[in-house]
Design a protein around this motif. Sequence first.
Motif, short mmCIF file in Angstrom:
data_model
loop_
_atom_site.label_atom_id
_atom_site.label_comp_id
_atom_site.label_asym_id
_atom_site.label_seq_id
_atom_site.Cartn_x
_atom_site.Cartn_y
_atom_site.Cartn_z
N GLN A 320 68.78 31.45 50.37
CA GLN A 320 68.76 31.47 48.74
C GLN A 320 69.10 29.88 48.29
N VAL A 321 69.05 29.69 47.12
CA VAL A 321 69.46 28.51 46.29
C VAL A 321 70.22 28.99 45.24
N LEU A 322 71.48 28.52 44.94
CA LEU A 322 72.17 28.57 43.69
C LEU A 322 72.26 27.47 43.04
N VAL A 323 71.62 27.49 41.71
CA VAL A 323 71.58 26.28 40.86
C VAL A 323 72.42 26.69 39.63
N GLY A 324 73.38 25.50 39.16
CA GLY A 324 74.14 25.68 38.13
C GLY A 324 73.80 24.55 37.01
N ILE A 325 73.40 24.88 35.78
CA ILE A 325 73.02 23.88 34.68
C ILE A 325 74.22 24.09 33.71
N GLY A 326 74.65 22.79 33.17
CA GLY A 326 75.66 22.72 32.28
C GLY A 326 76.88 23.57 32.25
N LEU A 327 77.24 23.94 33.48
CA LEU A 327 78.59 24.61 33.78
C LEU A 327 79.68 23.72 33.59
N ASP A 328 80.69 24.49 32.95
CA ASP A 328 82.11 23.85 32.83
C ASP A 328 83.24 24.77 33.04
N ASN A 329 84.04 24.37 34.08
CA ASN A 329 85.22 25.12 34.42
C ASN A 329 84.74 26.25 34.87
N ILE A 330 83.70 26.44 35.86
CA ILE A 330 83.35 27.85 36.33
C ILE A 330 83.07 27.65 37.87
N ILE A 331 83.34 29.02 38.17
CA ILE A 331 83.26 29.28 39.77
C ILE A 331 82.05 30.16 39.92
N ALA A 332 81.16 29.92 40.69
CA ALA A 332 79.89 30.63 41.16
C ALA A 332 79.86 30.72 42.76
N VAL A 333 79.79 31.86 43.30
CA VAL A 333 79.71 31.97 44.58
C VAL A 333 78.92 33.14 44.91
N ALA A 334 77.82 32.77 45.65
CA ALA A 334 76.67 33.56 45.80
C ALA A 334 76.54 34.19 47.28
N MET A 335 76.57 35.51 47.53
CA MET A 335 76.56 35.99 48.83
C MET A 335 75.27 36.61 48.87
N PRO A 336 74.80 37.13 50.03
CA PRO A 336 73.40 37.96 50.15
C PRO A 336 73.36 39.27 49.00
N ASP A 337 74.55 39.91 49.19
CA ASP A 337 74.74 41.23 48.55
C ASP A 337 75.72 41.10 47.17
N ALA A 338 76.21 40.01 46.78
CA ALA A 338 77.02 39.96 45.87
C ALA A 338 77.17 38.64 45.29
N VAL A 339 77.42 38.45 43.87
CA VAL A 339 77.57 37.18 43.20
C VAL A 339 78.73 37.33 42.26
N LEU A 340 79.48 36.19 42.35
CA LEU A 340 80.70 36.08 41.33
C LEU A 340 80.51 35.00 40.55
N VAL A 341 80.72 35.10 39.27
CA VAL A 341 80.81 34.07 38.27
C VAL A 341 81.93 34.39 37.51
N ALA A 342 82.83 33.37 37.38
CA ALA A 342 84.09 33.71 36.43
C ALA A 342 84.55 32.08 36.18
N PRO A 343 85.42 31.94 35.00
CA PRO A 343 86.07 30.74 34.58
C PRO A 343 86.88 30.41 35.72
N LYS A 344 87.22 28.98 35.78
CA LYS A 344 87.82 28.74 36.86
C LYS A 344 89.34 29.06 36.58
N ASP A 345 89.79 29.07 35.61
CA ASP A 345 91.27 29.57 35.08
C ASP A 345 91.59 31.17 35.28
N ARG A 346 90.47 31.94 35.78
CA ARG A 346 90.57 33.31 36.04
C ARG A 346 90.53 33.50 37.35
N ALA A 347 90.50 32.56 38.21
CA ALA A 347 90.24 32.66 39.53
C ALA A 347 91.35 33.85 40.34
N GLN A 348 92.76 33.70 39.90
CA GLN A 348 93.43 34.85 40.31
C GLN A 348 93.16 36.41 39.78
N ASP A 349 92.11 36.55 38.99
CA ASP A 349 91.70 37.82 38.52
C ASP A 349 90.53 38.40 39.43
#
Length: 485
Positions: A320-349
């Motif tokens: 797979q390839v994960l591509v981010g365009i124009g992201l600011d303060n974002i966490i994006a983690v891609a696994m084969p069966d699940a993807v997480l996208v969240a603001p970095k300051d919401r990491a504890q959530d």
Amino acid sequence: MPRDTPKLFPVILSGGSGTRLWPLSRKSYPKQFAPLIGDRTLFQEAALRFAGEEAGMAAPIIVTNADFRFVVTEQLAAVGIDPGAVLIEPEPRNTAPAVLVAAFYLMARDPDAVMLVAPSDHAIPDRAAFLDAVTRGMEAVSRGRIVTFGITPDRPETGYGYLELETAPSPDGAASDLLRFVEKPGAAAARDMLASGKFLWNAGIFLARAADMVEAFRKHAPDVMAPVSAALKNATADLGFLRLAPGDYAKAPSISVDYAVMEKAGNLAVVPFSAGWSDLGGWDAVWREQGPDGDGVATSGPAEAIDCRDSLLRAETDGQVLVGIGLDNIIAVAMPDAVLVAPKDRAQDVKLAVARLKAHEKPQAETLPRDYRPWGWYETLVLGPRFQVKRIVVNPGAALSLQSHHHRAEHWIVVEGTAKVTVNSDVSLVSENQSVYVPLGAVHRLENPGKLPMVLIEVQTGSYLGEDDIVRHDDIYARGQGARG
């Protein structure tokens, strides 16, 4: 360390689930066993931190659970470490019972033993500096103190607990008296604590004579003593592991060592440490430890960032390839069966996502698509109503259990290496591009007699394809019955 120093035993706690690093870390294979930063896993880095003659320590004592016992020994073997003992918890009871059982175990073997209790999922890049801090702590241990390590804060962090000292840490890094533990603060309180210079982050790492640790439990958490002592007394040896007695261990209260003992003990000392530390308790911490570039961007795996700022992009699969365009303060983690996208300051959530998925009975909440077993691993490639296609990788010299199924037949196609296959009374070698059929109900076994991993594609067909449709007739790993055993 001086020759007359008591023997120092690392105790590595490796039973946590790490839900805040979902979807990479899950209950079935938590963050300590993954290579989060660099090529080695956090567990391997923890073990290597205390290994070698210059460390002056004995072989590590590992406390883990049954599902991870072979992962632990395999990962230690990969970095050339032979554990002193692997204690198997029948069920998780938080850190207090785990610390106490290690203290009992060590005290029975060496009344003067000193234990260094450390989580297996922390990042401490400067090994030499940490060993120096341990040496400084040994002076306080010799005076009957329990030493904890406090991290010099470099920001008003709200995700950590704090240690308040009676005075500011001494410039020479000597142990200081602890005034109190402080829970995770709000932003304003964290700023005030940083400015005061008398507060350190609580690293959750402890150094003490095993006898002094047991005495602290006797004084402050006596309800933990009897069940843990009985669980060790009635433990059983199993393939080099020591299984604590389930009935006894279940009676121990589930409580952290901080709450049970440390916050009540009056003989604690704090050694300050300022050479870099992280508990990697969220994706924001991983972003920080990974070393973002000039734009604040950290990438891992097949990930591309275009015009991004202060973001983490992480992909875990080569296909797979994960591509981010124009992201600011974002966490994006891609696994084969699940993807997480969240603001970095919401990491504890992120733990909220795990709770939501569990409530909806989604397997992604706790299990990875790749399932690790003592003989290797497998992953599901395709799953249909009456069929399933898996890739199975068997380690050199390893063997699956001799087993049968009530509800499914299997077709095996070897794509790498050679398999030794048993089907009822027939035993044969199956090489690359060859296949074998295992009828429903047949007693069968798969082995890898070679020196390289063996890979095969398995096609299951039948009315029920669950992993609990396994009847084990013989197993070199002594797993018993059940999906994992």
